[in-house]
Design a protein around this motif. Structure first.
Motif, mmCIF file in Angstrom:
data_model
loop_
_atom_site.group_PDB
_atom_site.id
_atom_site.type_symbol
_atom_site.label_atom_id
_atom_site.label_comp_id
_atom_site.label_asym_id
_atom_site.label_seq_id
_atom_site.Cartn_x
_atom_site.Cartn_y
_atom_site.Cartn_z
ATOM 1 N N GLY A 60 -26.285 75.049 -8.016
ATOM 2 C CA GLY A 60 -26.891 74.943 -6.689
ATOM 3 C C GLY A 60 -27.185 73.537 -6.212
ATOM 4 N N LEU A 61 -26.591 72.540 -6.830
ATOM 5 C CA LEU A 61 -26.880 71.155 -6.463
ATOM 6 C C LEU A 61 -26.581 70.875 -4.995
ATOM 7 N N LEU A 62 -25.384 71.196 -4.545
ATOM 8 C CA LEU A 62 -25.040 70.982 -3.135
ATOM 9 C C LEU A 62 -25.812 71.938 -2.230
ATOM 10 N N SER A 63 -25.971 73.177 -2.668
ATOM 11 C CA SER A 63 -26.693 74.170 -1.865
ATOM 12 C C SER A 63 -28.103 73.694 -1.523
ATOM 13 N N GLU A 64 -28.817 73.201 -2.526
ATOM 14 C CA GLU A 64 -30.186 72.736 -2.274
ATOM 15 C C GLU A 64 -30.205 71.529 -1.357
ATOM 16 N N SER A 65 -29.257 70.624 -1.534
ATOM 17 C CA SER A 65 -29.207 69.435 -0.674
ATOM 18 C C SER A 65 -28.992 69.827 0.783
ATOM 19 N N LEU A 66 -28.094 70.771 1.022
ATOM 20 C CA LEU A 66 -27.836 71.207 2.389
ATOM 21 C C LEU A 66 -29.039 71.937 2.977
ATOM 22 N N ALA A 67 -29.719 72.731 2.167
ATOM 23 C CA ALA A 67 -30.908 73.441 2.634
ATOM 24 C C ALA A 67 -32.018 72.457 3.020
ATOM 25 N N ARG A 68 -32.159 71.400 2.263
ATOM 26 C CA ARG A 68 -33.179 70.391 2.586
ATOM 27 C C ARG A 68 -32.896 69.707 3.923
ATOM 28 N N LEU A 69 -31.638 69.716 4.328
ATOM 29 C CA LEU A 69 -31.256 69.105 5.601
ATOM 30 C C LEU A 69 -31.240 70.116 6.741
ATOM 31 N N GLY A 70 -31.749 71.306 6.476
ATOM 32 C CA GLY A 70 -31.944 72.280 7.543
ATOM 33 C C GLY A 70 -30.990 73.454 7.579
ATOM 34 N N ALA A 71 -29.964 73.461 6.746
ATOM 35 C CA ALA A 71 -29.001 74.568 6.770
ATOM 36 C C ALA A 71 -29.553 75.796 6.065
#
Length: 95
Positions: A60-71
């Motif tokens: 989930g490394l990329l998933s969490e990064s994208l979620a932190r940016l609002g996705a």
């Protein structure tokens, strides 16, 4: 999955993650919604209102990064251990 110094592959993913995130925020997001992109960046969430599917998400490394940016992110992986790692890490830092 979450050890940046790992020599088993996760370390490389950590090194690549900023490049992947920057590509998505700088190149993909403006193409998806060009009229709203500037306002979203101004608010500090350049992916606000977008939905992403992270296929082969691993831990989930990329998933969490994208979620932190609002996705809103859906992570999918065929490996149960990877999904469990992603769920454990997400539970430590709910987005």
């Amino acid at each position: 999955w979450w050890d940046p110094s790992s020599t088993a592959g996760a370390g490389l993913l950590h090194a690549m993650n900023p490049v992947r995130v920057r590509y998505i925020t700088d190149t993909v997001a403006p193409l998806v919604r060009p009229d709203e992109f500037g306002e979203a960046v101004f608010r500090g969430s350049p992916l606000h209102g977008l939905t992403a599917v992270d296929t082969g998400c691993g831990g989930g490394l990329l998933s969490e990064s994208l979620a932190r940016l609002g996705a809103k992110v859906v992570g999918a992986d065929p490996t149960p251990a990877a999904i469990q790692a992603a769920q454990r890490h997400a539970a430590l830092d709910p987005l």
